[in-house]
Design an enzyme around this catalytic site. Structure first.
Site, PDB file in Angstrom:
ATOM      1  N   LYS A 108      40.762 -16.599   9.225  1.00 57.76           N
ATOM      2  CA  LYS A 108      41.988 -15.819   8.992  1.00 57.76           C
ATOM      3  C   LYS A 108      42.337 -15.029  10.251  1.00 57.76           C
ATOM      4  O   LYS A 108      41.434 -14.500  10.922  1.00 57.76           O
ATOM      5  CB  LYS A 108      41.758 -14.876   7.798  1.00 57.76           C
ATOM      6  CG  LYS A 108      43.016 -14.142   7.335  1.00 57.76           C
ATOM      7  CD  LYS A 108      42.733 -13.325   6.073  1.00 57.76           C
ATOM      8  CE  LYS A 108      43.943 -12.570   5.575  1.00 57.76           C
ATOM      9  NZ  LYS A 108      43.677 -11.792   4.351  1.00 57.76           N
ATOM     10  N   SER A 148      46.676 -12.588   0.481  1.00 57.55           N
ATOM     11  CA  SER A 148      47.239 -12.735   1.804  1.00 57.55           C
ATOM     12  C   SER A 148      46.585 -13.808   2.663  1.00 57.55           C
ATOM     13  O   SER A 148      47.141 -14.210   3.673  1.00 57.55           O
ATOM     14  CB  SER A 148      47.141 -11.400   2.548  1.00 57.55           C
ATOM     15  OG  SER A 148      45.783 -11.037   2.736  1.00 57.55           O
ATOM     16  N   SER A 169      43.013 -10.937  -2.011  1.00 54.61           N
ATOM     17  CA  SER A 169      43.543 -11.863  -1.006  1.00 54.61           C
ATOM     18  C   SER A 169      42.737 -13.110  -0.736  1.00 54.61           C
ATOM     19  O   SER A 169      43.195 -13.994  -0.025  1.00 54.61           O
ATOM     20  CB  SER A 169      43.760 -11.136   0.318  1.00 54.61           C
ATOM     21  OG  SER A 169      44.997 -10.490   0.266  1.00 54.61           O
TER      22      SER A 169
HETATM   23  N1  GLN Z   1      48.127  -8.085  -2.869  1.00 56.59           N
HETATM   24  C1  GLN Z   1      47.362  -6.947  -2.455  1.00 56.59           C
HETATM   25  C2  GLN Z   1      48.115  -6.144  -1.434  1.00 56.59           C
HETATM   26  O1  GLN Z   1      49.155  -6.554  -1.047  1.00 56.59           O
HETATM   27  C3  GLN Z   1      46.019  -7.385  -1.911  1.00 56.59           C
HETATM   28  C4  GLN Z   1      46.071  -7.901  -0.536  1.00 56.59           C
HETATM   29  C5  GLN Z   1      44.720  -8.151   0.066  1.00 56.59           C
HETATM   30  O2  GLN Z   1      43.727  -8.328  -0.641  1.00 56.59           O
HETATM   31  N2  GLN Z   1      44.677  -8.102   1.375  1.00 56.59           N
HETATM   32  O3  GLN Z   1      47.693  -5.107  -1.017  1.00 56.59           O
END
Ligand code: GLN
Length: 473
Positions: free
Chosen positions: A74, A149, A173
């Site tokens: 990532k 994400s 994410s």
């Molecule tokens: N959807 C959550 C957020 O936008 C989690 C994102 C993540 O785990 N990085 O904060």
């Protein structure tokens, strides 16, 4: 499909070369460019590393457990090869001078990073649509979200360009894109994997984890990246077991807790019935189902978005146009430089969260929002601890709905944040959790989440592996 352990053994024995694996992976990345899984491809460094590995083997050296395995990383995990953008315009030219600890460990195991994957900007989102590089597409159905994400890391595996990848999970994410793309995703206990070199979003929640086509692959990759690190004072000084050791031990007698708060309103009937059918299969195989209660669950999304944005507003203050990259021209003074560089460099979702986080931390509102959210966080941890006195693992759906169409929830923040309902409580409590496919719905896949006790990955993955065998779809 061979497991990565099997493939690595072939590289170790010389039956296949690391170079051929990397060449094949790079060709697949090129062929699937349209899915937009990668922000950067590390072709030169990957090939060089592969050739070096093959030479070392020919010279009689014993290679590591991930010998020659192409891995996607990532793009918020820093690598000294290539750039690290975090899916943001503000870091579009940023090159890290060092490798994250997780990457160093991968390299030491013989893995070969072949590319940096697409993601929501600074990991803020659940669909990967906030990426400054455009959203990745879901290989199961290109019209729906890949999840976020870590969407690119999921697409990289689901499209077959690599067998496994690294992602990060602050509130879901890894688990959500795994669910959307029909993969296994594992978010370990907070502190299991060093965060050194993981670009911070919300430091008390962020954790690196793995994606694979199977529980065995996700667990095997996890083996290589865990452990205490002097560079991260939140990394835990606990022994790291072999996460693959218990995978074949079955599910008989395991007590599975079903939180009554997680199967009611808001859960799409199709997802509900797929999960229930999977649980019936587990019960027939000897697992024990027990209703548990996590009463604070209903406040998790609200508490999460207060705490995550508060931490993000502090963490992202370092992008000031002076350090790192992207500095605005035509500015008259220092404040103007900050304001203009940040206004131009950050996307809308990131700006919104910085504002929200600054607000909840500001004098007069701190007690009403931030302190309250911290109290809820404590209640969630206590509720989980209580539930675990009655069960071995907790089960929930990973997402309340099937993956929506691209664009459908992007402009509806409430719908988007509610999509995190089953995943964020896990990060607030710092627990390990996995997502795995348990049913198909047309072209799409339904993901089931198991949540384990703190540092209970071995048991969690044992249950996940048994479920995988029992619910083959
Ligand atoms: N959807 C959550 C957020 O936008 C989690 C994102 C993540 O785990 N990085 O904060």
């Amino acid at each position: 499909m061979p497991t990565i352990a099997e493939t690595a053994r072939k590289v170790q024995s010389g039956e296949v070369t690391a170079e051929s694996l990397v060449t094949d992976s790079l060709a697949k990345i090129e062929a699937s460019k349209g899915l937009n899984a990668y922000i950067s491809v590390l072709a030169d460094s990957a090939l060089e590393r592969a050739r070096g590995l093959d030479k070392r083997r020919m010279a009689g050296e014993k290679l590591g457990p991930l010998a020659g395995i192409p891995i996607a990383i990532k793009d918020n995990i820093v690598t000294s090869a290539g750039r690290t953008t975090c899916g943001s315009k503000i870091l579009s030219a940023f090159k890290s001078p060092y490798d994250a600890t997780a990457v160093e460990l991968l390299l030491a195991s013989g893995a070969i990073p072949v590319g940096k994957t697409n993601m929501d900007e600074f990991a803020m989102g659940s669909t990967s649509e906030t990426s400054a590089f455009g959203a990745p597409k879901n290989p199961l159905d290109e019209g729906v979200i890949a999840g976020g994400s870590s969407g690119g890391s999921a697409v990289a595996v689901a499209s077959g360009t690599v067998a496994a990848s690294l992602g990060s999970d602050t509130g879901g994410s890894i688990r959500q894109p795994a669910s959307c793309c029909g993969l296994v995703g594992v978010k370990p206990t907070y502190g299991r994997v060093s965060r050194y070199g993981l670009v911070a979003y919300a430091s008390s929640l962020d954790q690196i984890g793995t994606f694979g086509n199977s529980v065995a692959d996700a667990a095997y990759l996890l083996n290589s990246v865990c452990g205490w690190d002097s560079h991260d004072n939140t990394s835990a000084q606990v022994a790291v077991p072999d996460f693959t050791a218990s995978l074949s031990k079955g599910i008989k007698g395991k007590i599975i807790g079903l939180p009554k708060e997680c199967f009611g309103v808001g859960l799409q009937p199709e997802v509900r019935s797929a999960i229930m059918k999977a649980l019936e299969t587990l019960e027939k195989a000897g697992a024990v189902m027990r209703e548990v209660s996590i009463p604070s669950f209903q406040y998790a999304v609200a508490a999460y978005y207060v705490i995550a944005t508060a931490e993000a507003s502090a963490n992202l203050s370092r992008y000031d146009g002076v350090r790192y990259t992207s500095r605005s021209k035509d500015v008259k003074d220092l404040f103007g430089l900050y304001a203009k560089s940040r206004s131009e460099g950050f996307g809308e979702e990131v700006k919104k969260r910085i504002l929200l986080g600054t607000y909840v931390l500001s004098s007069g509102f701190y007690d009403a929002y931030y302190m309250q959210a911290q109290k809820v966080r404590r209640l969630i941890t206590d509720d989980f601890n209580k539930a675990f006195t009655a069960c071995d693992v907790v089960v929930t759906p990973t997402m309340p709905t099937l993956p929506p169409k691209l664009g459908a929830i992007y402009s509806d923040p409430m719908a988007q944040y509610l999509g995190d309902i089953y995943t964020v409580a896990v990060n607030l409590a710092g627990l390990p959790a996995s997502s795995q496919p348990v049913a198909k719905s047309g072209k799409l896949s339904v993901g089931l989440q198991f949540i384990g006790k703190a540092f209970g990955e071995e048991e969690l993955l044992q249950v996940a592996a048994a479920t995988e065998t029992l619910c083959k779809n």
